[in-house]
Design an enzyme around this catalytic site. Structure first.
Site, PDB file in Angstrom:
ATOM      1  N   CYS A 101      77.059  16.880  67.699  1.00  0.00           N
ATOM      2  CA  CYS A 101      76.269  17.832  66.936  1.00  0.00           C
ATOM      3  C   CYS A 101      76.158  19.013  67.870  1.00  0.00           C
ATOM      4  CB  CYS A 101      74.881  17.304  66.612  1.00  0.00           C
ATOM      5  SG  CYS A 101      74.896  15.622  66.057  1.00  0.00           S
ATOM      6  N   CYS A 106      64.458  22.831  66.636  1.00  0.00           N
ATOM      7  CA  CYS A 106      65.442  23.918  66.724  1.00  0.00           C
ATOM      8  C   CYS A 106      66.246  23.930  65.418  1.00  0.00           C
ATOM      9  CB  CYS A 106      66.357  23.716  67.929  1.00  0.00           C
ATOM     10  SG  CYS A 106      65.435  23.602  69.481  1.00  0.00           S
ATOM     11  N   GLU A 121      71.667   7.451  68.870  1.00  0.00           N
ATOM     12  CA  GLU A 121      73.103   7.541  69.141  1.00  0.00           C
ATOM     13  C   GLU A 121      73.374   7.759  70.623  1.00  0.00           C
ATOM     14  OE1 GLU A 121      74.218   9.999  65.065  1.00  0.00           O
ATOM     15  OE2 GLU A 121      74.417  10.962  67.009  1.00  0.00           O
ATOM     16  N   CYS A 145      76.648  10.269  77.097  1.00  0.00           N
ATOM     17  CA  CYS A 145      75.614  11.163  76.586  1.00  0.00           C
ATOM     18  C   CYS A 145      74.603  10.293  75.862  1.00  0.00           C
ATOM     19  CB  CYS A 145      76.273  12.161  75.630  1.00  0.00           C
ATOM     20  SG  CYS A 145      75.116  13.237  74.791  1.00  0.00           S
ATOM     21  N   CYS A 165      69.942  22.488  65.051  1.00  0.00           N
ATOM     22  CA  CYS A 165      70.230  21.155  65.575  1.00  0.00           C
ATOM     23  C   CYS A 165      69.927  20.100  64.520  1.00  0.00           C
ATOM     24  CB  CYS A 165      69.381  20.906  66.822  1.00  0.00           C
ATOM     25  SG  CYS A 165      69.462  19.208  67.423  1.00  0.00           S
ATOM     26  N   CYS A 167      63.455  14.079  67.187  1.00  0.00           N
ATOM     27  CA  CYS A 167      63.034  15.090  68.159  1.00  0.00           C
ATOM     28  C   CYS A 167      61.987  15.977  67.505  1.00  0.00           C
ATOM     29  CB  CYS A 167      64.232  15.945  68.593  1.00  0.00           C
ATOM     30  SG  CYS A 167      63.832  17.149  69.898  1.00  0.00           S
TER      31      CYS A 167
HETATM   32  N1  SAH Z   1      66.409  18.485  73.655  1.00  0.00           N
HETATM   33  C1  SAH Z   1      67.308  18.737  74.734  1.00  0.00           C
HETATM   34  C2  SAH Z   1      68.515  17.819  74.800  1.00  0.00           C
HETATM   35  C3  SAH Z   1      69.264  17.483  73.538  1.00  0.00           C
HETATM   36  S1  SAH Z   1      70.314  18.655  72.804  1.00  0.00           S
HETATM   37  C4  SAH Z   1      67.759  20.190  74.705  1.00  0.00           C
HETATM   38  O1  SAH Z   1      67.514  20.845  73.722  1.00  0.00           O
HETATM   39  O2  SAH Z   1      68.314  20.657  75.690  1.00  0.00           O
HETATM   40  C5  SAH Z   1      71.647  19.014  73.913  1.00  0.00           C
HETATM   41  C6  SAH Z   1      72.240  20.397  73.703  1.00  0.00           C
HETATM   42  O3  SAH Z   1      72.958  20.540  72.451  1.00  0.00           O
HETATM   43  C7  SAH Z   1      71.174  21.468  73.676  1.00  0.00           C
HETATM   44  O4  SAH Z   1      71.603  22.567  74.446  1.00  0.00           O
HETATM   45  C8  SAH Z   1      71.107  21.816  72.204  1.00  0.00           C
HETATM   46  O5  SAH Z   1      70.546  23.076  72.001  1.00  0.00           O
HETATM   47  C9  SAH Z   1      72.557  21.730  71.805  1.00  0.00           C
HETATM   48  N2  SAH Z   1      72.771  21.655  70.360  1.00  0.00           N
HETATM   49  C10 SAH Z   1      71.981  21.079  69.425  1.00  0.00           C
HETATM   50  N3  SAH Z   1      72.510  21.217  68.199  1.00  0.00           N
HETATM   51  C11 SAH Z   1      73.658  21.888  68.340  1.00  0.00           C
HETATM   52  C12 SAH Z   1      74.666  22.354  67.422  1.00  0.00           C
HETATM   53  N4  SAH Z   1      74.563  22.123  66.105  1.00  0.00           N
HETATM   54  N5  SAH Z   1      75.733  23.014  67.932  1.00  0.00           N
HETATM   55  C13 SAH Z   1      75.831  23.235  69.259  1.00  0.00           C
HETATM   56  N6  SAH Z   1      74.922  22.834  70.168  1.00  0.00           N
HETATM   57  C14 SAH Z   1      73.836  22.183  69.711  1.00  0.00           C
END
Ligand code: SAH
Length: 354
Positions: free
Chosen positions: A344, A117, A93, A106, A120, A113
């Site tokens: 997300c 986490c 995406e 973005c 996420c 990934c």
């Molecule tokens: N892997 C990288 C980049 C992708 S995620 C990273 O983790 O930084 C980009 C941002 O969105 C990251 O800060 C991630 O922690 C956040 N993120 C992921 N899922 C989320 C959610 N459900 N709500 C809010 N932020 C989220």
């Protein structure tokens, strides 16, 4: 990996392939001008190149990498999410976001990934594969073309900002992401000519790769997904913390800012009753005070089936107040694209900086 595309290569590499096809060397720059200068991705439209040459060149340098599967919009058309299918069926995406003074895209650096986490959506499914350099760049070129077409009202037509906050961990696909950064920032016809300072690479905190990035001579903005100021909680929220601890990851961030002069963006998803306590705000404030950093609070975008929710607004306000009181610049990120799952959270623009 997909077939080679001109965006995988620098200009010299493109010339070498053009020569192998028996075409004249200047065609490399001509193709590159179409692609990076005019945002033209369709070889058939490059009518200043004779048809036979065009076909041969396109076959070697412009395979179709992204097939749009779905395009969704919201915020009166100022936020547009694209879902792409790659040549092997993998899905990724990207999101285009228009503001009165800027246009941000973005983008994804991996299909899926591997960082796991738990809050996420992408982390839940695991890693499918790394994207190629051209698959990363082509998301930007495609959406720069959409912005240039003028479909977004009251928004500049020129794409100016890129954030690596889509799917994937950019520093886990290091060499291809670095090459993509070079393509995005080299002047046309070699690349897209974006400002390094307008590009944000977001990471969970892969310390060795952060150190390497500092030595690349690329002044891109580094965003660090911290989400907790203490190891006990961060071990859970960002599992890679079990390998590189908060103190270590922050040291790598400060080394990056010392080397590049760039302010670090500390990403912090506000998760109700998990990481939003006043004492955690105070601890975060102590870790960041006096550093070249600002905090970007992201209201958690709950993922389906998750036990977690966003923090209530008063809790968020108190968290902001305490950080600012500690002297740490803090902004709350806007939540563009929620209705289209464009955010997300990971698919939201980084506000405030650049
Ligand atoms: N892997 C990288 C980049 C992708 S995620 C990273 O983790 O930084 C980009 C941002 O969105 C990251 O800060 C991630 O922690 C956040 N993120 C992921 N899922 C989320 C959610 N459900 N709500 C809010 N932020 C989220």
């Amino acid at each position: 990996m997909p077939p080679v595309h001109l965006a995988d290569l620098d200009l010299a590499g493109r010339r070498a392939i053009v020569a192998e096809t028996g075409e004249q060397a200047f065609r490399a720059a001509q193709l590159s001008t179409h692609y990076f200068g005019r945002l033209e991705r369709d070889p058939a439209a490059m009518t200043d190149i004779p048809a036979a040459s065009r076909e041969r060149l396109a076959g070697h340098l412009m395979p179709k990498l992204l097939t749009p599967v779905r395009e969704l919009e919201c915020d009166d058309g100022a936020t547009r999410k694209s879902l792409w299918r790659l040549h092997d069926g993998a899905l990724v995406e990207s999101v285009l976001m228009g503001y009165p003074d800027r246009v941000t895209v973005c983008i994804s650096s991996q299909a899926g990934c591997g960082m796991a986490c738990p809050f996420c959506a992408t982390g839940q499914a695991g890693l499918t594969r790394n994207l190629s350099t051209a698959e990363i760049v082509d998301q930007v070129v495609y959406l720069a073309g959409v912005a240039a077409s003028g479909v977004m009202e009251g928004v500049p037509r020129r794409l100016s900002h890129v954030v690596f906050m889509g799917m994937g961990e950019p520093l886990a696909n290091y060499s291809r992401v670095i090459a993509a950064l070079r393509r995005l920032t080299s002047p046309a016809p070699e690349g897209l000519g974006l400002s390094q300072r307008h590009i944000t690479v977001s990471t969970v905190g892969l310390v060795p790769a952060m150190k390497k990035l500092a030595d690349e001579d690329l002044s891109v903005t580094l965003a660090l997904s911290l989400h907790a100021p203490d190891d006990e909680l961060r071990d859970e929220l960002v599992p890679v913390n079990q390998r590189w601890k908060v103190a270590e990851v922050l040291d790598a961030a400060w080394a990056y800012s010392a080397k590049t002069g760039r302010r670090i963006s500390i990403e912090y998803a506000m998760i109700r009753d998990v990481n939003d306590q006043p004492w955690r705000a105070d601890l975060l404030g102590r870790l960041l005070a006096g550093r070249l950093a600002h905090v970007n609070l992201i209201p958690l975008n709950p993922t389906p089936g998750s036990r977690w929710d966003a923090s209530p607004k008063p809790v968020e306000r108190e968290f902001v107040r305490r950080l600012r009181e500690a002297g740490v610049p803090t902004t709350v990120r806007d939540t563009r694209g929620r209705e289209i799952d464009g955010a997300c959270g990971q698919l939201a623009a980084s506000e405030g900086e650049a």
